[in-house]
Write an enzyme that holds these catalytic residues in place. Structure first.
Site, PDB file in Angstrom:
ATOM      1  N   ARG A  15     -12.816  -6.896 -15.315  1.00 22.85           N
ATOM      2  CA  ARG A  15     -11.502  -7.118 -15.956  1.00 22.85           C
ATOM      3  C   ARG A  15     -10.980  -8.514 -15.592  1.00 22.85           C
ATOM      4  O   ARG A  15     -11.103  -9.446 -16.385  1.00 22.85           O
ATOM      5  CB  ARG A  15     -10.523  -6.002 -15.542  1.00 22.85           C
ATOM      6  CG  ARG A  15      -9.285  -5.868 -16.414  1.00 22.85           C
ATOM      7  CD  ARG A  15      -8.153  -6.800 -16.086  1.00 22.85           C
ATOM      8  NE  ARG A  15      -7.654  -6.673 -14.733  1.00 22.85           N
ATOM      9  CZ  ARG A  15      -6.840  -7.577 -14.176  1.00 22.85           C
ATOM     10  NH1 ARG A  15      -6.461  -8.657 -14.842  1.00 22.85           N
ATOM     11  NH2 ARG A  15      -6.426  -7.430 -12.926  1.00 22.85           N
ATOM     12  N   ASP A  16     -10.443  -8.681 -14.408  1.00 21.50           N
ATOM     13  CA  ASP A  16      -9.930  -9.994 -13.998  1.00 21.50           C
ATOM     14  C   ASP A  16     -11.045 -11.034 -14.057  1.00 21.50           C
ATOM     15  O   ASP A  16     -10.820 -12.192 -14.435  1.00 21.50           O
ATOM     16  CB  ASP A  16      -9.351  -9.892 -12.574  1.00 21.50           C
ATOM     17  CG  ASP A  16      -8.417 -11.013 -12.224  1.00 21.50           C
ATOM     18  OD1 ASP A  16      -8.764 -12.174 -12.487  1.00 21.50           O
ATOM     19  OD2 ASP A  16      -7.334 -10.752 -11.662  1.00 21.50           O
ATOM     20  N   HIS A 205      -4.106  -8.124  -4.014  1.00 21.24           N
ATOM     21  CA  HIS A 205      -4.987  -8.669  -5.057  1.00 21.24           C
ATOM     22  C   HIS A 205      -4.884 -10.180  -4.919  1.00 21.24           C
ATOM     23  O   HIS A 205      -3.940 -10.800  -5.392  1.00 21.24           O
ATOM     24  CB  HIS A 205      -4.464  -8.154  -6.406  1.00 21.24           C
ATOM     25  CG  HIS A 205      -5.103  -8.726  -7.625  1.00 21.24           C
ATOM     26  ND1 HIS A 205      -5.963  -8.008  -8.431  1.00 21.24           N
ATOM     27  CD2 HIS A 205      -4.983  -9.935  -8.224  1.00 21.24           C
ATOM     28  CE1 HIS A 205      -6.343  -8.747  -9.458  1.00 21.24           C
ATOM     29  NE2 HIS A 205      -5.760  -9.924  -9.358  1.00 21.24           N
ATOM     30  N   HIS A 207      -6.150 -14.009  -5.187  1.00 19.25           N
ATOM     31  CA  HIS A 207      -7.000 -15.022  -5.826  1.00 19.25           C
ATOM     32  C   HIS A 207      -7.333 -16.102  -4.799  1.00 19.25           C
ATOM     33  O   HIS A 207      -6.597 -16.320  -3.833  1.00 19.25           O
ATOM     34  CB  HIS A 207      -6.311 -15.575  -7.076  1.00 19.25           C
ATOM     35  CG  HIS A 207      -6.398 -14.616  -8.226  1.00 19.25           C
ATOM     36  ND1 HIS A 207      -7.385 -14.707  -9.184  1.00 19.25           N
ATOM     37  CD2 HIS A 207      -5.658 -13.529  -8.558  1.00 19.25           C
ATOM     38  CE1 HIS A 207      -7.233 -13.721 -10.061  1.00 19.25           C
ATOM     39  NE2 HIS A 207      -6.194 -12.984  -9.700  1.00 19.25           N
ATOM     40  N   CYS A 238      -6.584 -15.770 -14.393  1.00 17.95           N
ATOM     41  CA  CYS A 238      -5.677 -15.207 -15.392  1.00 17.95           C
ATOM     42  C   CYS A 238      -5.519 -16.226 -16.513  1.00 17.95           C
ATOM     43  O   CYS A 238      -5.247 -17.403 -16.244  1.00 17.95           O
ATOM     44  CB  CYS A 238      -4.316 -14.889 -14.754  1.00 17.95           C
ATOM     45  SG  CYS A 238      -3.106 -14.339 -15.968  1.00 17.95           S
ATOM     46  N   ASN A 247     -10.593 -13.773  -8.020  1.00 20.32           N
ATOM     47  CA  ASN A 247     -10.195 -13.031  -6.817  1.00 20.32           C
ATOM     48  C   ASN A 247     -11.136 -13.379  -5.680  1.00 20.32           C
ATOM     49  O   ASN A 247     -12.230 -13.888  -5.890  1.00 20.32           O
ATOM     50  CB  ASN A 247     -10.334 -11.520  -7.061  1.00 20.32           C
ATOM     51  CG  ASN A 247      -9.246 -10.977  -7.936  1.00 20.32           C
ATOM     52  OD1 ASN A 247      -9.499 -10.598  -9.064  1.00 20.32           O
ATOM     53  ND2 ASN A 247      -8.040 -10.952  -7.436  1.00 20.32           N
TER      54      ASN A 247
HETATM   55  P1  HMG Z   1       3.726  -9.089 -28.141  1.00 24.09           P
HETATM   56  O1  HMG Z   1       3.171 -10.099 -29.096  1.00 24.09           O
HETATM   57  O2  HMG Z   1       5.128  -9.262 -27.658  1.00 24.09           O
HETATM   58  O3  HMG Z   1       3.524  -7.605 -28.703  1.00 24.09           O
HETATM   59  O4  HMG Z   1       2.748  -9.077 -26.884  1.00 24.09           O
HETATM   60  P2  HMG Z   1       4.266  -6.818 -29.828  1.00 24.09           P
HETATM   61  O5  HMG Z   1       4.695  -5.518 -29.257  1.00 24.09           O
HETATM   62  O6  HMG Z   1       5.299  -7.701 -30.524  1.00 24.09           O
HETATM   63  O7  HMG Z   1       3.083  -6.539 -30.882  1.00 24.09           O
HETATM   64  C1  HMG Z   1       2.453  -7.598 -31.606  1.00 24.09           C
HETATM   65  C2  HMG Z   1       1.095  -7.120 -32.087  1.00 24.09           C
HETATM   66  O8  HMG Z   1       0.245  -6.800 -31.002  1.00 24.09           O
HETATM   67  C3  HMG Z   1       1.157  -5.855 -32.945  1.00 24.09           C
HETATM   68  O9  HMG Z   1       0.060  -5.904 -33.851  1.00 24.09           O
HETATM   69  C4  HMG Z   1       0.860  -4.764 -31.958  1.00 24.09           C
HETATM   70  O10 HMG Z   1       0.309  -3.596 -32.541  1.00 24.09           O
HETATM   71  C5  HMG Z   1      -0.176  -5.432 -31.073  1.00 24.09           C
HETATM   72  P3  HMG Z   1       0.264  -6.397 -35.389  1.00 24.09           P
HETATM   73  O11 HMG Z   1       1.281  -5.443 -35.957  1.00 24.09           O
HETATM   74  O12 HMG Z   1       0.770  -7.804 -35.303  1.00 24.09           O
HETATM   75  O13 HMG Z   1      -1.118  -6.273 -35.956  1.00 24.09           O
HETATM   76  N1  HMG Z   1      -0.186  -4.882 -29.722  1.00 24.09           N
HETATM   77  C6  HMG Z   1      -1.260  -4.369 -29.096  1.00 24.09           C
HETATM   78  N2  HMG Z   1      -2.539  -4.229 -29.474  1.00 24.09           N
HETATM   79  C7  HMG Z   1      -3.386  -3.644 -28.585  1.00 24.09           C
HETATM   80  N3  HMG Z   1      -2.998  -3.224 -27.363  1.00 24.09           N
HETATM   81  C8  HMG Z   1      -1.738  -3.375 -26.958  1.00 24.09           C
HETATM   82  C9  HMG Z   1      -0.803  -3.954 -27.845  1.00 24.09           C
HETATM   83  N4  HMG Z   1       0.505  -4.232 -27.738  1.00 24.09           N
HETATM   84  C10 HMG Z   1       0.881  -4.795 -28.894  1.00 24.09           C
HETATM   85  N5  HMG Z   1      -1.374  -2.942 -25.738  1.00 24.09           N
HETATM   86  C11 HMG Z   1       1.723  -7.900 -25.074  1.00 24.09           C
HETATM   87  C12 HMG Z   1       3.019  -8.274 -25.764  1.00 24.09           C
HETATM   88  C13 HMG Z   1       2.067  -7.272 -23.743  1.00 24.09           C
HETATM   89  C14 HMG Z   1       0.956  -6.934 -25.951  1.00 24.09           C
HETATM   90  C15 HMG Z   1       0.871  -9.202 -24.876  1.00 24.09           C
HETATM   91  O14 HMG Z   1       1.659 -10.156 -24.257  1.00 24.09           O
HETATM   92  C16 HMG Z   1      -0.362  -8.964 -24.057  1.00 24.09           C
HETATM   93  O15 HMG Z   1      -1.272  -8.266 -24.472  1.00 24.09           O
HETATM   94  N6  HMG Z   1      -0.446  -9.582 -22.878  1.00 24.09           N
HETATM   95  C17 HMG Z   1      -1.544  -9.345 -21.953  1.00 24.09           C
HETATM   96  C18 HMG Z   1      -1.938 -10.604 -21.285  1.00 24.09           C
HETATM   97  C19 HMG Z   1      -3.008 -10.325 -20.274  1.00 24.09           C
HETATM   98  O16 HMG Z   1      -3.847  -9.451 -20.422  1.00 24.09           O
HETATM   99  N7  HMG Z   1      -2.990 -11.132 -19.178  1.00 24.09           N
HETATM  100  C20 HMG Z   1      -3.949 -11.007 -18.134  1.00 24.09           C
HETATM  101  C21 HMG Z   1      -3.790  -9.769 -17.338  1.00 24.09           C
HETATM  102  S1  HMG Z   1      -2.515  -9.888 -16.114  1.00 24.09           S
HETATM  103  C22 HMG Z   1      -3.330 -10.513 -14.727  1.00 24.09           C
HETATM  104  O17 HMG Z   1      -4.462 -10.922 -14.829  1.00 24.09           O
HETATM  105  C23 HMG Z   1      -2.647 -10.452 -13.389  1.00 24.09           C
HETATM  106  C24 HMG Z   1      -3.298  -9.444 -12.445  1.00 24.09           C
HETATM  107  O18 HMG Z   1      -4.672  -9.724 -12.271  1.00 24.09           O
HETATM  108  C25 HMG Z   1      -2.594  -9.473 -11.072  1.00 24.09           C
HETATM  109  C26 HMG Z   1      -2.483 -10.889 -10.499  1.00 24.09           C
HETATM  110  O19 HMG Z   1      -3.479 -11.632 -10.455  1.00 24.09           O
HETATM  111  O20 HMG Z   1      -1.373 -11.205 -10.049  1.00 24.09           O
HETATM  112  C27 HMG Z   1      -3.171  -8.001 -12.953  1.00 24.09           C
HETATM  113 MG    MG Z   2      -5.501 -11.274 -11.028  1.00 22.75          MG
END
Ligand code: HMG
Ligand code: MG
Length: 297
Positions: A15-16, A205, A207, A238, A247
């Site tokens: 994932r990450d 977690h 990095h 990320c 990580n």
């Molecule tokens: P948004 O654009 O505000 O979403 O994104 P929305 O609710 O306005 O929806 C827009 C479109 O996205 C719609 O589709 C929804 O159906 C679709 P359309 O009608 O345009 O065809 N949609 C989705 N599709 C699939 N799965 C979903 C989903 N939600 C909406 N869940 C949203 C908001 C949260 C979805 C977006 O910002 C997003 O997906 N962000 C994720 C980013 C990400 O994955 N970042 C990396 C992970 S975090 C990380 O790595 C940190 C961590 O490791 C810890 C650390 O290191 O600190 C965990």
């Molecule tokens: Mg992370």
């Protein structure tokens, strides 16, 4: 100082480790990575994400990856940013999910298009709607540093963690998203958080961007933290944290734990072999110092 007798390792490479890569790794290769790592003794995986495929195309095949894993007796976790993510994770049969907020608004808005307050309320709804049998881990990202707002207030991070537990999250994981913290920052953070979040439900977690992850791991161990995310081969970062690297490498973490006599149930050399092969097959840099040394010996 009371080191834990054992540490529970959560493997984040699929994932990450992969989410920031531009070239899409095939579903079968992701599942094969999880299967091969499961054979080394890893039982808990931060395996996939149920986020928007427009935001993170690499993670679009979460359900397919979960279906393709054949390893028995493993927990496959999925990152769930909103209700749509919860629906998709439940349809894929997950029993463990990660929900997320950051401590800082700017990173949170860039990462999940929500202020901290908005994402806290999204999480509350997810916790309320998730079936009781589902285990919920809540990430608090940018726990020490935000790439845009700088150092974070440990008291605020502790407040977020405490609130998430009160709302029903089972565990809280502090995300050191950009790997900038030194042991000074970790000490300050844990000193504040552990007054309000019990150590048995706290994970870290970390990095390794600035090469501090092992030093920070040691600080967490000194505080009794016994749940740690890591990524085989040091893969990761990320997509919304510019310049952040992976990580702490699982191999480096296991080498530290082995040296300190702390149990983990995983075969270090086998992790190194699996991760090095995966990196070679996909043209990725193998980033574990302990792994490189072991494989060269
Ligand atoms: P948004 O654009 O505000 O979403 O994104 P929305 O609710 O306005 O929806 C827009 C479109 O996205 C719609 O589709 C929804 O159906 C679709 P359309 O009608 O345009 O065809 N949609 C989705 N599709 C699939 N799965 C979903 C989903 N939600 C909406 N869940 C949203 C908001 C949260 C979805 C977006 O910002 C997003 O997906 N962000 C994720 C980013 C990400 O994955 N970042 C990396 C992970 S975090 C990380 O790595 C940190 C961590 O490791 C810890 C650390 O290191 O600190 C965990
Ligand atoms: Mg992370």
């Amino acid at each position: 100082m009371s080191f834990p007798a054992t540490v529970h390792v959560v493997e984040s490479s699929s994932r990450d480790g992969l989410q920031s890569l531009g070239a899409i790794i095939p579903t079968e290769a992701k599942a094969a990575l999880i299967d091969a790592l499961a054979a080394t003794g890893i039982t808990d995986f931060d395996a996939v994400s149920f986020v928007s495929p427009k935001w993170v195309p690499q993670m679009a095949d979460g359900a397919e990856v979960v279906a393709a894993v054949t390893a028995p007796n493993v927990t496959l976790g999925g990152l769930v940013p909103n209700m749509k993510g919860l629906e998709n994770a439940m349809a894929a049969g997950l029993t463990s999910i990660g929900v997320l907020t950051a401590a800082s608004d700017t990173f949170n808005e860039k990462n999940i298009n929500a202020t901290v307050d908005e994402s806290m309320h999204r999480i509350r709804r997810i916790i309320l709607e998730a079936p009781e049998a589902v285990t919920i881990n809540a990430y608090v990202s940018t726990a020490t540093h935000c790439p845009f707002e700088g150092e974070q207030d440990p008291d605020w991070v502790a407040h977020l963690g405490e609130t998430l537990l009160e709302w029903g999250a089972h565990t809280v994981t502090l995300g050191e998203t950009i790997g900038k913290a030194t042991p000074y920052h970790m000490e300050r953070l844990l000193g504040e958080v552990l007054g309000r979040v019990p150590v048995d439900v706290l994970g870290v977690h970390l990095h390794d961007t600035y090469g501090q992850a092992i030093a920070n791991t040691l600080v967490a161990l000194e505080h009794g933290v016994a749940k740690m995310d890591s990524s085989a081969g040091g893969l990761g970062g990320c997509p919304y944290a510019p310049g952040a690297s992976g990580n702490v490498a699982t191999e480096d973490l296991l080498y530290l734990l082995d040296g300190m006599g702390i149990g983990h149930g995983i075969d270090l050399r086998s992790v190194a072999e699996v991760a090095e092969r995966f990196c070679a097959e996909h043209n990725l840099t193998y980033n574990s110092r302990a792994g490189r040394a072991l494989l060269a010996a």
